[in-house]
Motif scaffolding. Structure first.
Motif, PDB file in Angstrom:
ATOM      1  N   THR A  46       0.641  -1.211   0.016  1.00  0.00           N
ATOM      2  CA  THR A  46      -0.109  -0.021  -0.214  1.00  0.00           C
ATOM      3  C   THR A  46       0.613   1.017  -0.016  1.00  0.00           C
ATOM      4  O   THR A  46       0.503   2.795  -0.108  1.00  0.00           O
ATOM      5  CB  THR A  46      -0.872   0.186   1.663  1.00  0.00           C
ATOM      6  OG1 THR A  46       0.113  -0.005   2.549  1.00  0.00           O
ATOM      7  CG2 THR A  46      -2.021  -1.269   1.277  1.00  0.00           C
ATOM      8  N   ARG A  47       1.953   1.071   0.273  1.00  0.00           N
ATOM      9  CA  ARG A  47       3.255   2.077  -0.114  1.00  0.00           C
ATOM     10  C   ARG A  47       4.270   1.732  -0.176  1.00  0.00           C
ATOM     11  O   ARG A  47       4.492   1.259  -0.556  1.00  0.00           O
ATOM     12  CB  ARG A  47       3.522   2.586   1.419  1.00  0.00           C
ATOM     13  CG  ARG A  47       1.857   3.138   2.444  1.00  0.00           C
ATOM     14  CD  ARG A  47       2.324   4.103   3.836  1.00  0.00           C
ATOM     15  NE  ARG A  47       1.903   2.205   4.860  1.00  0.00           N
ATOM     16  CZ  ARG A  47       3.368   2.071   5.015  1.00  0.00           C
ATOM     17  NH1 ARG A  47       4.874   3.348   5.256  1.00  0.00           N
ATOM     18  NH2 ARG A  47       3.307   1.077   6.185  1.00  0.00           N
ATOM     19  N   VAL A  61       0.598   6.105  -2.516  1.00  0.00           N
ATOM     20  CA  VAL A  61       0.328   5.044  -1.801  1.00  0.00           C
ATOM     21  C   VAL A  61      -0.873   4.979  -2.346  1.00  0.00           C
ATOM     22  O   VAL A  61      -1.378   5.968  -3.276  1.00  0.00           O
ATOM     23  CB  VAL A  61      -0.725   5.718  -0.321  1.00  0.00           C
ATOM     24  CG1 VAL A  61       0.862   6.311   0.774  1.00  0.00           C
ATOM     25  CG2 VAL A  61      -1.225   7.555  -0.842  1.00  0.00           C
ATOM     26  N   ARG A  62      -1.660   3.959  -2.120  1.00  0.00           N
ATOM     27  CA  ARG A  62      -2.364   2.895  -2.567  1.00  0.00           C
ATOM     28  C   ARG A  62      -3.626   3.649  -1.944  1.00  0.00           C
ATOM     29  O   ARG A  62      -4.368   3.133  -0.482  1.00  0.00           O
ATOM     30  CB  ARG A  62      -2.737   1.692  -2.817  1.00  0.00           C
ATOM     31  CG  ARG A  62      -3.736   0.958  -3.941  1.00  0.00           C
ATOM     32  CD  ARG A  62      -3.497  -0.507  -3.953  1.00  0.00           C
ATOM     33  NE  ARG A  62      -2.471  -1.179  -4.230  1.00  0.00           N
ATOM     34  CZ  ARG A  62      -1.770  -1.775  -4.902  1.00  0.00           C
ATOM     35  NH1 ARG A  62      -3.177  -2.668  -5.646  1.00  0.00           N
ATOM     36  NH2 ARG A  62      -0.574  -2.517  -5.464  1.00  0.00           N
ATOM     37  N   HIS A  63      -5.053   3.653  -2.564  1.00  0.00           N
ATOM     38  CA  HIS A  63      -6.771   3.911  -1.698  1.00  0.00           C
ATOM     39  C   HIS A  63      -7.549   3.460  -2.630  1.00  0.00           C
ATOM     40  O   HIS A  63      -7.042   4.220  -4.600  1.00  0.00           O
ATOM     41  CB  HIS A  63      -6.521   5.916  -1.851  1.00  0.00           C
ATOM     42  CG  HIS A  63      -5.512   6.395  -0.642  1.00  0.00           C
ATOM     43  ND1 HIS A  63      -6.262   6.217   1.095  1.00  0.00           N
ATOM     44  CD2 HIS A  63      -4.528   7.177  -0.958  1.00  0.00           C
ATOM     45  CE1 HIS A  63      -4.857   6.820   0.934  1.00  0.00           C
ATOM     46  NE2 HIS A  63      -4.433   7.920   0.821  1.00  0.00           N
ATOM     47  N   TRP A  67      -3.554   3.665  -7.245  1.00  0.00           N
ATOM     48  CA  TRP A  67      -1.599   4.259  -6.490  1.00  0.00           C
ATOM     49  C   TRP A  67      -2.180   5.793  -7.046  1.00  0.00           C
ATOM     50  O   TRP A  67      -2.148   6.089  -8.030  1.00  0.00           O
ATOM     51  CB  TRP A  67      -0.774   4.158  -7.524  1.00  0.00           C
ATOM     52  CG  TRP A  67      -0.424   2.482  -7.040  1.00  0.00           C
ATOM     53  CD1 TRP A  67      -1.057   1.602  -7.478  1.00  0.00           C
ATOM     54  CD2 TRP A  67       0.284   2.354  -6.039  1.00  0.00           C
ATOM     55  NE1 TRP A  67      -0.210   0.114  -7.034  1.00  0.00           N
ATOM     56  CE2 TRP A  67       0.401   1.379  -5.941  1.00  0.00           C
ATOM     57  CE3 TRP A  67       0.598   3.392  -4.616  1.00  0.00           C
ATOM     58  CZ2 TRP A  67       0.663  -0.237  -4.830  1.00  0.00           C
ATOM     59  CZ3 TRP A  67       1.202   2.175  -3.859  1.00  0.00           C
ATOM     60  CH2 TRP A  67       1.536   1.178  -3.839  1.00  0.00           C
ATOM     61  N   ASP A 119       5.878  -0.339   1.912  1.00  0.00           N
ATOM     62  CA  ASP A 119       5.598  -1.219   3.148  1.00  0.00           C
ATOM     63  C   ASP A 119       6.697  -0.438   4.381  1.00  0.00           C
ATOM     64  O   ASP A 119       6.853   0.976   2.961  1.00  0.00           O
ATOM     65  CB  ASP A 119       4.652  -2.093   3.344  1.00  0.00           C
ATOM     66  CG  ASP A 119       3.187  -2.541   2.584  1.00  0.00           C
ATOM     67  OD1 ASP A 119       2.529  -1.262   2.433  1.00  0.00           O
ATOM     68  OD2 ASP A 119       2.645  -3.335   1.976  1.00  0.00           O
TER      69      ASP A 119
END
Length: 164
Positions: A46-47, A61-63, A67, A119
């Motif tokens: 996610t990071r 960051v993944r939301h 990305w 991460d």
């Protein structure tokens, strides 16, 4: 005749013992030296932070499955590039050795060509190996040799999305 049977039986037992020993050694080596750089699923990362000499540090960051360049306001990132960067976690490690076996300066780890953090796990990419198209990568207190294609690269100019 009995002597020949005993010799054949002894030979079969020796071969079976060697096969069991080889299997045990193979499993032991596989468990002690993971085949990939990190035990992370690239899709679960996610990071991402990437530092390349001469370039600004990139943070992503993944939301919600996409990305974004970390910052205010967040800017959409090149999904293909981030897929390549997270895929490095699954790069094949051709061998592991303790960092203490090396002089970090001699294998390029004092001034790495790239530092990639996925991460909370940091990969430091050193020099290429003299024995082939491989690169030294430090992961914690160990060093692996990986194919040179697993080295992070700077983004292409047209892949950087600027704010309007």
């Amino acid at each position: 005749m009995r002597r020949a049977v005993r010799q054949q039986l002894a030979l079969v037992l020796v071969v079976a013992a060697l096969a069991v020993t080889a299997l045990w050694q193979w499993r032991h080596d596989a468990s002690a030296s993971p085949a990939t750089l990190l035990p992370l699923d690239p899709d679960a990362i996610t990071r991402v932070t990437l530092a390349l000499p001469g370039h600004p540090t990139e943070r992503y960051v993944r939301h919600d499955g996409h990305w974004w360049r970390d910052g205010e306001p967040p800017v959409a990132a090149d999904e293909g590039r981030l897929e390549q960067l997270t895929g490095i976690a699954a790069a094949q490690a051709l061998g592991w050795r303790p960092l203490s076996d090396f002089d970090p300066a001699r294998i390029g780890l004092t001034h790495p060509v790239a530092t990639l953090t996925l991460d909370d796990r940091t990969l430091r990419f050193g020099d290429t190996s003299a024995t082939g198209p491989l690169r030294y990568v430090q992961v914690g207190d160990r060093v692996a040799l990986v194919p040179i294609l697993a080295t992070p690269r700077p983004p292409k100019r047209d892949a950087i999305q600027l704010q309007p």
